[in-house]
Design a protein around this motif. Structure first.
Motif, PDB file in Angstrom:
ATOM      1  N   TYR A 256       0.836  -1.203   0.000  1.00 42.19           N
ATOM      2  CA  TYR A 256       0.000   0.000   0.000  1.00 42.19           C
ATOM      3  C   TYR A 256       0.876   1.260   0.000  1.00 42.19           C
ATOM      4  O   TYR A 256       0.577   2.236  -0.696  1.00 42.19           O
ATOM      5  N   ALA A 257       1.952   1.230   0.762  1.00 40.44           N
ATOM      6  CA  ALA A 257       2.873   2.362   0.735  1.00 40.44           C
ATOM      7  C   ALA A 257       3.474   2.528  -0.653  1.00 40.44           C
ATOM      8  O   ALA A 257       3.619   3.656  -1.158  1.00 40.44           O
ATOM      9  N   ALA A 258       3.792   1.410  -1.315  1.00 38.68           N
ATOM     10  CA  ALA A 258       4.401   1.489  -2.643  1.00 38.68           C
ATOM     11  C   ALA A 258       3.435   2.040  -3.683  1.00 38.68           C
ATOM     12  O   ALA A 258       3.814   2.866  -4.515  1.00 38.68           O
ATOM     13  N   VAL A 259       2.180   1.590  -3.659  1.00 42.44           N
ATOM     14  CA  VAL A 259       1.233   2.085  -4.655  1.00 42.44           C
ATOM     15  C   VAL A 259       0.993   3.585  -4.459  1.00 42.44           C
ATOM     16  O   VAL A 259       0.803   4.328  -5.423  1.00 42.44           O
ATOM     17  N   THR A 260       1.046   4.045  -3.224  1.00 42.16           N
ATOM     18  CA  THR A 260       0.829   5.469  -2.944  1.00 42.16           C
ATOM     19  C   THR A 260       2.042   6.309  -3.316  1.00 42.16           C
ATOM     20  O   THR A 260       1.924   7.360  -3.954  1.00 42.16           O
ATOM     21  N   MET A 261       3.229   5.835  -2.942  1.00 43.11           N
ATOM     22  CA  MET A 261       4.434   6.647  -3.081  1.00 43.11           C
ATOM     23  C   MET A 261       5.096   6.514  -4.450  1.00 43.11           C
ATOM     24  O   MET A 261       5.942   7.346  -4.796  1.00 43.11           O
ATOM     25  N   SER A 262       4.739   5.477  -5.215  1.00 44.28           N
ATOM     26  CA  SER A 262       5.343   5.341  -6.547  1.00 44.28           C
ATOM     27  C   SER A 262       4.300   5.464  -7.646  1.00 44.28           C
ATOM     28  O   SER A 262       4.358   6.385  -8.469  1.00 44.28           O
ATOM     29  N   VAL A 263       3.293   4.575  -7.655  1.00 41.92           N
ATOM     30  CA  VAL A 263       2.326   4.574  -8.758  1.00 41.92           C
ATOM     31  C   VAL A 263       1.501   5.861  -8.770  1.00 41.92           C
ATOM     32  O   VAL A 263       1.441   6.581  -9.772  1.00 41.92           O
ATOM     33  N   ILE A 264       0.839   6.157  -7.648  1.00 37.47           N
ATOM     34  CA  ILE A 264      -0.031   7.341  -7.613  1.00 37.47           C
ATOM     35  C   ILE A 264       0.798   8.612  -7.633  1.00 37.47           C
ATOM     36  O   ILE A 264       0.425   9.606  -8.275  1.00 37.47           O
ATOM     37  N   SER A 265       1.944   8.601  -6.973  1.00 35.11           N
ATOM     38  CA  SER A 265       2.793   9.794  -6.985  1.00 35.11           C
ATOM     39  C   SER A 265       3.305  10.113  -8.379  1.00 35.11           C
ATOM     40  O   SER A 265       3.476  11.280  -8.737  1.00 35.11           O
ATOM     41  N   SER A 266       3.551   9.071  -9.207  1.00 31.82           N
ATOM     42  CA  SER A 266       3.988   9.329 -10.581  1.00 31.82           C
ATOM     43  C   SER A 266       2.935  10.097 -11.363  1.00 31.82           C
ATOM     44  O   SER A 266       3.262  10.891 -12.248  1.00 31.82           O
TER      45      SER A 266
END
Length: 308
Positions: free
Chosen positions: A242-252
């Motif tokens: 969940y941290a990864a999807v927020t900080m990488s995918v959505i942040s991109s």
């Protein structure tokens, strides 16, 4: 029939016919190809009529509903035991379906999702993705989302690589209205079922054309929609994922706004509801510090191979 190929398309007759020919050209011949035209489109109908293969079926929807709906409509009329999905701007290697059927025969569960590696082609480089396959016991949300380096693609799944039982795709349809991460959303929801497992062919059997001079869904940046999706589906992710999807995918998607408030909101979301590691923080900062075009060029230089 073994396989039904479902190809959604709209107003791209040249791309659609290229995709159809790659599906009809498979070494495994026992298949049908269903092209779902997303709304009236006479040019695409005319182009497909020229192919002249009895295995080709064309379904024209009365109005546009976007790709997830078109895929669901194609699955609804599929006659094969399996459905293989193909986006209209991608191509398959000739032995893709043959190899996937062989792999499906090794499944230990009744409803295997069979994916493959793929070649991601940009104007600058070709890159084989995913760069690694899942490890035994690795949570699949972490495999698909948590990076081991600064660039995406360690774990990955893309629509045109997916083959799954027709019954599973009817039981777990694509989410209509979701513009990005459609295959990720579908895969994680399907994996919630006890009879489902994810298998990968190690060969790159799909050519993913990442043309940057035309409109593509994957170039849209609906970060607010994606954040709402992630929040509503938090149960699909481990805290690290969940941290990864927020900080990488959505942040991109959000970083082009250069909005400090959005920066803080996404960081807070990841820290409050996930468990970011050091690499998530480094990834997050480089996404917000570098313009997308620069990130893409650097990524291609680091992990891609130049075209011959």
């Amino acid at each position: 029939m073994d396989v039904s190929v479902v190809i959604p398309t709209c107003n791209r007759p040249e791309l659609a016919t290229r995709a159809v020919r790659s599906a009809l050209g498979q070494s495994h011949r026992d298949l049908e190809v269903i092209v779902v035209i997303d709304g009236p489109d006479d040019d695409t109908v005319a182009a497909l009529n020229e192919i002249g293969d009895e295995r080709l079926r064309v379904l024209v929807l009365p109005e546009r509903g976007k790709a997830p709906n078109a895929r669901n409509q194609g699955v609804a009329i599929a006659e094969g035991r399996y459905v293989a999905l193909l986006d209209d701007d991608d191509e398959w290697m000739p032995d893709k379906i043959e190899r996937q059927l062989e792999l499906a025969g090794t499944a230990t569960k009744a409803s295997p999702i069979v994916a493959t590696r793929m070649i991601s082609r940009t104007p600058r480089a070709d890159t084989v993705m995913p760069r690694r396959l899942p490890e035994p016991g690795e949570p699949l949300s972490e495999y698909l989302l948590v990076r081991r380096g600064l660039f995406y693609g360690d774990g990955f799944i893309q629509t045109s690589t997916i083959m799954a039982p027709t019954e599973l795709l009817r039981r777990v349809p694509f989410t209509v209205g979701l513009r990005r991460q459609q295959e990720l959303d579908w895969t994680l929801r399907a994996l919630q079922h006890d009879d489902v497992e994810l298998l990968y062919a190690p060969e790159p059997l799909v050519l993913w054309h990442q043309d940057e001079n035309r409109e593509r869904i994957s170039l849209q940046n609906p970060w607010e929609e994606q954040l709402a999706w992630a929040r509503a589906n938090r149960h699909l992710f481990t805290p690290r994922a969940y941290a990864a999807v927020t900080m990488s995918v959505i942040s991109s998607m959000a970083a082009p706004t250069r909005d400090a408030k959005v920066f803080r909101e996404l960081l807070s979301e990841a820290r409050k509801n996930g468990q970011p590691g050091p690499l998530e923080y480094v990834t997050f900062l480089q996404i917000w510090a570098l313009p997308p075009a620069v990130r893409h060029r650097v990524r291609d230089l680091v992990v891609g191979r130049k075209n011959a």
